[in-house]
Design an enzyme around this catalytic site. Structure first.
Site, PDB file in Angstrom:
ATOM      1  N   ALA A 280       0.829  -1.205   0.000  1.00 62.25           N
ATOM      2  CA  ALA A 280       0.000   0.000   0.000  1.00 62.25           C
ATOM      3  C   ALA A 280       0.867   1.261   0.000  1.00 62.25           C
ATOM      4  CB  ALA A 280      -0.938  -0.016   1.204  1.00 62.25           C
ATOM      5  N   ALA A 281       1.555   1.517   1.115  1.00 62.96           N
ATOM      6  CA  ALA A 281       2.300   2.768   1.253  1.00 62.96           C
ATOM      7  C   ALA A 281       3.446   2.869   0.258  1.00 62.96           C
ATOM      8  CB  ALA A 281       2.822   2.905   2.680  1.00 62.96           C
TER       9      ALA A 281
ATOM     10  N   ARG B 213       4.894  10.668 -10.714  1.00 57.42           N
ATOM     11  CA  ARG B 213       3.966  11.580 -11.383  1.00 57.42           C
ATOM     12  C   ARG B 213       4.348  13.036 -11.143  1.00 57.42           C
ATOM     13  NH1 ARG B 213       0.001   7.886  -9.529  1.00 57.42           N
ATOM     14  NH2 ARG B 213      -0.659   9.287  -7.844  1.00 57.42           N
TER      15      ARG B 213
ATOM     16  N   ALA C 102      -4.608  -6.647  -2.588  1.00 57.84           N
ATOM     17  CA  ALA C 102      -5.733  -6.189  -1.770  1.00 57.84           C
ATOM     18  C   ALA C 102      -5.761  -6.965  -0.458  1.00 57.84           C
ATOM     19  CB  ALA C 102      -7.042  -6.361  -2.534  1.00 57.84           C
TER      20      ALA C 102
ATOM     21  N   CYS D 226      -7.052  -6.176   2.346  1.00 62.84           N
ATOM     22  CA  CYS D 226      -8.372  -6.121   2.990  1.00 62.84           C
ATOM     23  C   CYS D 226      -9.377  -7.032   2.299  1.00 62.84           C
ATOM     24  CB  CYS D 226      -8.888  -4.693   3.002  1.00 62.84           C
ATOM     25  SG  CYS D 226      -7.847  -3.567   3.967  1.00 62.84           S
TER      26      CYS D 226
ATOM     27  N   VAL E 164      15.774  -6.143   2.738  1.00 64.54           N
ATOM     28  CA  VAL E 164      16.704  -5.187   3.334  1.00 64.54           C
ATOM     29  C   VAL E 164      16.922  -5.584   4.791  1.00 64.54           C
ATOM     30  CG1 VAL E 164      17.073  -2.787   3.997  1.00 64.54           C
ATOM     31  CG2 VAL E 164      16.008  -3.337   1.791  1.00 64.54           C
TER      32      VAL E 164
ATOM     33  N   ASN F  14      -2.201   4.673   2.403  1.00 64.81           N
ATOM     34  CA  ASN F  14      -2.278   5.388   1.126  1.00 64.81           C
ATOM     35  C   ASN F  14      -2.242   6.898   1.317  1.00 64.81           C
ATOM     36  OD1 ASN F  14      -2.862   3.705  -1.525  1.00 64.81           O
ATOM     37  ND2 ASN F  14      -3.761   2.574   0.191  1.00 64.81           N
TER      38      ASN F  14
END
Length: 856
Positions: A10-11, A21, A40, A42, A80, A302
């Site tokens: 997500a993040a 962008r 997804a 969730c 990592v 998000n």
């Protein structure tokens, strides 16, 4: 600018996409430990339940697709293990090989990992965490491949309860266990959580709180768990206990951590330059208190990642803080939502909270599908600012949550909503929005116009000295005094104006109207029960010599509690035993329940249920709750499929089929699976392991009898003077004819005792099968069932036939007639043809309205 992002999902993926962008020239590389970079999370429970059909539907973007869409570089299989802030490098393993990468700016988005206690059995097959797509895929595949029928879910948070709902939808018995003393701890106040828990139990979910999981049992695979309260059998175990920030590799970096989370400021910066964090690994802040708050939600991940990317590309964007906002679907018609502070949290933060619980329509009451919202508002008594909301309902609880969340961010008082122009049309809402209605009720409470007991106060016994006044349109609370609101035009006859009166109606609204009127007539000590009987379990001790109204007796009968007519208020409560079979622990629980809540006596019924005798009316609910904690349920009455009866089957010397295995499937599929399906009358099932008919299957609406059909090879028959087959046949269906042992098919009952008795092997081959009788019954009008002409050779054929027979009875039976009456009216040949060769439109039959006629 070279930006490294550790972690995807997500993040990480949100931040990287926004960075590219905003600044196409930036070199953005995502280092992801797994192969799935964007999925997804969730949606995992809904894959388990089948609403999401394939694994591919869970994958938002593949690495290749994501790289093509965003321009960010993606490296998978990259773990990592170390960050060097001074050198501005990260290092670790890439597909097992060491690597080092440099950065100008670093974003830590490693998320969180499922918490799995260090306990015996945690690695057994059949034990699943629930964090990544492979967890959901593995769980669904395991349930299907192993024919799982019982599941234990450890953890009663949103994910655990969503998994439970989806396992329940697949036909499994589900037990939820949590160490906290309520479900959804820290998200809902106890009374709201308790209401949701009651609804889960009504739907068949066993909920155990205050119990810590100690181990998973089993050798080759999971067979259950052990908790503080004892063992719980299960075929599959889901560990949804919670998650922990995946930040162990940061321990020696100098990055500030709090309970494993990365501490960040409003711009998502850590305490070290050029290092940022977002998502489940970061500690953000509360928008209400300003204090640190962990918000392991996809929405927070998000939002914070997008804000962080703006900041890194020259547009500083502070994150405004979280509210703990969340919604969840717990059952097909049970949704929950919340935002802000609970009452307990508000008090702990130094506020003086005032609350109200109210019940309102979720849309125009006359519109099809209308239901209710059960809403708890929390506000500060002095400033009147909104502090939080909790809501439960069958419909769109998210709209209530979102309206509240906006108010919380804006710092609105509850009065600010009074004339707010929110959306209205009958299919969507009420003329005064249900959230605004809740604000109005709380305003009345703050002003003193409405004086109440909250559900929490009522449950704590604060109303015990109050006389209950039933303010519903018709009397519905046994033992309470009913008052017709429409006729209250003066003082109540026989009730002093200083009497303590608890005004109870369905929701609380009529109680308020009655309180308003009684105040006008001088009554000084009235309270309205918030939420009425919709939310609260209202019990009034019966006055000496009083009897229960017929409506209450009928309601209890539907729960399996039969009135002992020798007494005014005592019941015999039927405990379902799964075909007469209980574990020793369950037997002990029944005995303890009988001693604690009844007369101490337990009887058996002809349906092999156990009946606890002499339970006083006021003990019934507590008894049912106690039994539920032990995994037992009550019932077995009404116009529906009744508990299944079974003989010992293959544990008997004559048994031909595994009656316990078959009858347990019948129990799950039809007694439980059709529990809420009304039939024209009762429908009884019985399974006998052989033609001895010990449990009289042919005297049930549908009876199943194990068969072993001989297939003799008469070429091997020697025509012995003393024929061992003739000698072995207990019903003399075998005789010698023309020197051969011949079976009279009109006499043979397929008991199989002749087999293996011929020394020359003439009687060794056979077919195991099932004979099915329909239309039997005992009682006032005894009828023997008649066998269908087919011998069924597979268990699945029998299960399919049973369902077809139940649906046929629902479709073509008439209210008040037993299945035998239906068969007699329509003709056996017609019914047999329908069952053996016809088709049934299950959806159409289930959509019919059927009125039952059973009186017991």
């Amino acid at each position: 600018m070279r930006i490294l992002v550790i972690g995807g999902v997500a993040a990480g993926t949100k931040a990287a996409a926004k960075l590219k962008r905003e600044d196409r020239s930036a070199q953005v590389k995502v280092l992801n430990k797994g192969e799935d970079i964007s999925y997804a999370g969730c949606g995992l429970p809904y894959y388990v339940g089948g609403a999401i059909g394939t694994r591919e539907e869970l994958i938002v973007n593949t690495p290749q697709k994501y790289a093509g869409l965003t321009g960010a570089e993606v490296v998978t299989g990259c773990e990592v293990t170390h960050v060097d802030p001074a050198a501005k490098t990260v290092s670790g393993l890439l597909h097992g090989e060491s690597f080092t990468e440099s950065y100008d700016e670093l974003i830590i988005a490693t998320g969180a990992a499922p918490f799995v206690p260090d306990m015996p059995g945690k690695a057994l097959p059949g034990v699943f965490p629930m964090r990544a797509p492979d967890d959901a895929v593995g769980l669904r595949d395991y349930v299907s491949a192993n024919g799982c029928r019982r599941a234990v879910v450890a953890g009663a948070g949103f994910i655990g309860l969503e998994i439970s709902e989806n396992l329940l939808s697949q036909g499994l018995d589900v037990t939820v266990v949590d160490f906290a003393d309520q479900i959804m701890p820290n998200a809902f106040d106890p009374e709201m959580a308790d209401f949701a828990r009651r609804k889960l139990k009504e739907a068949g979910v066993r909920v155990l709180t205050g119990q810590r999981i100690q181990s998973v049992t089993g050798t080759d695979k999971a067979t259950g768990i052990v908790t503080d309260g004892g063992p719980i059998a299960a075929d599959v175990v889901v560990l949804a206990i919670g998650v922990r920030p995946a930040t162990d590799f940061l321990a020696d970096t100098g990055i500030e951590l709090f309970k494993g989370t990365v501490v960040v400021d409003e711009l998502m910066r850590t305490n070290l330059p050029h290092i940022y964090a977002a998502g489940d690994c970061a500690m953000v802040r509360s928008a209400i208190t300003g204090k640190g708050q962990w918000s392991a939600m996809g929405s927070t991940a998000n939002l914070t990642a997008r804000a962080l990317a703006n900041t890194l590309t020259g547009s500083p964007t502070p994150y405004g803080g979280c509210l703990g906002t969340g919604v969840a679907k717990l059952l097909p018609m049970l949704n929950v939502g919340r935002t802000g502070l609970t009452e307990a949290q508000a008090r702990a933060e130094g506020f003086d909270p005032i609350t109200v619980v109210c019940v309102s329509d979720d849309k125009a009451h006359y519109y099809p599908g209308a239901s209710v919202f059960l809403t708890k508002l929390v506000a500060d008594r002095n400033s009147r600012k909104l502090l939080g909301l909790q809501v439960i309902g069958a419909g769109a609880v998210d709209k209530m949550v979102d309206v509240a969340a906006v108010g919380l961010y804006a710092g609105l008082t509850i009065d600010a909503y009074d004339t707010m122009d929110l959306a209205y049309a009958p299919p969507f809402s009420t003329a005064i929005h249900p959230f605004v209605q809740a604000c109005h009720v709380l305003e009345n409470k703050l002003s003193g116009k409405l004086e109440t007991f909250t559900p929490a106060q009522y449950a704590a016994g604060e109303a015990k000295d109050y006389q209950v006044i039933d303010a519903q349109p018709a009397p519905a609370i046994p033992g309470a005094k009913w008052v017709n609101l429409a006729q209250v035009n003066g003082p109540l006859e026989g009730i002093d104006k200083d009497a303590k009166l608890l005004l109870v109606c369905a929701r609380g609204k009529r109680g308020y109207f009655l309180q308003n009127r009684l105040k006008f007539y001088g009554y000084t000590n009235t309270r309205v029960l918030e939420g009425g009987v919709t939310f609260n379990q209202v019990k009034v001790p019966l006055p000496a010599g009083a009897t229960l109204p017929p409506e209450e007796v009928k309601r209890l009968k539907g729960l399996g509690c039969l009135w002992d007519k020798r007494t005014p208020d005592r019941f015999n409560v039927r405990v379902i035993t799964r075909n007469g079979k209980l574990t020793s622990a369950e037997h002990a629980a029944v005995a303890e329940a009988a001693q604690k809540f009844g007369s101490g006596e337990v009887t058996m019924t002809t349906r092999l249920t156990m009946e606890i005798q002499g339970v006083p009316y006021q003990n019934v609910d507590a008894l049912i709750e106690f039994l539920a904690e032990a995994g037992l349920e009550v019932g077995g009455t009404g116009s529906k499929v009744r508990p299944v009866v079974s003989c010992k089957g293959t544990t008997c010397q004559y048994g031909l089929i595994d009656t316990f295995a078959l009858s347990e499937k019948l129990h799950e599929l039809f007694y439980k699976g059709y529990h809420d399906v009304s039939l024209p009358h009762k429908f009884k099932l019985a399974v006998g392991g052989c033609p001895n008919n010990c449990v009289k299957p042919d005297l049930n609406d549908l009876g199943i009898i194990g068969q072993r059909v001989p297939e003799p090879d008469l070429n091997k028959c020697k025509g012995c003077k003393v024929c061992q087959i003739e000698k072995a046949c207990p019903i003399h269906a075998v005789s010698l004819k023309d020197g051969k042992a011949v079976i009279d098919p009109t006499l043979c009952n397929h008991c199989g005792r002749c087999l293996e008795k011929c020394p020359f092997g003439a009687f060794t081959e056979s077919t195991y099968g099932y004979k099915v009788y329909i239309g039997g019954r005992w009682g006032k009008k005894v009828a023997s069932g008649k066998p269908l002409s087919k011998i069924f050779t597979s268990e699945q054929e029998v299960l399919d036939l049973v369902e077809k027979a139940i649906l046929f009875f629902r479709d073509e039976g008439q209210t008040g007639e037993r299945f035998s009456d239906t068969i007699q009216r329509l003709g056996f040949d017609y019914v047999e043809d329908k069952l053996l060769h016809g088709t049934v439109d299950k959806q159409a039959v289930m959509n019919k309205t059927v009125i039952g006629g059973a009186s017991c």
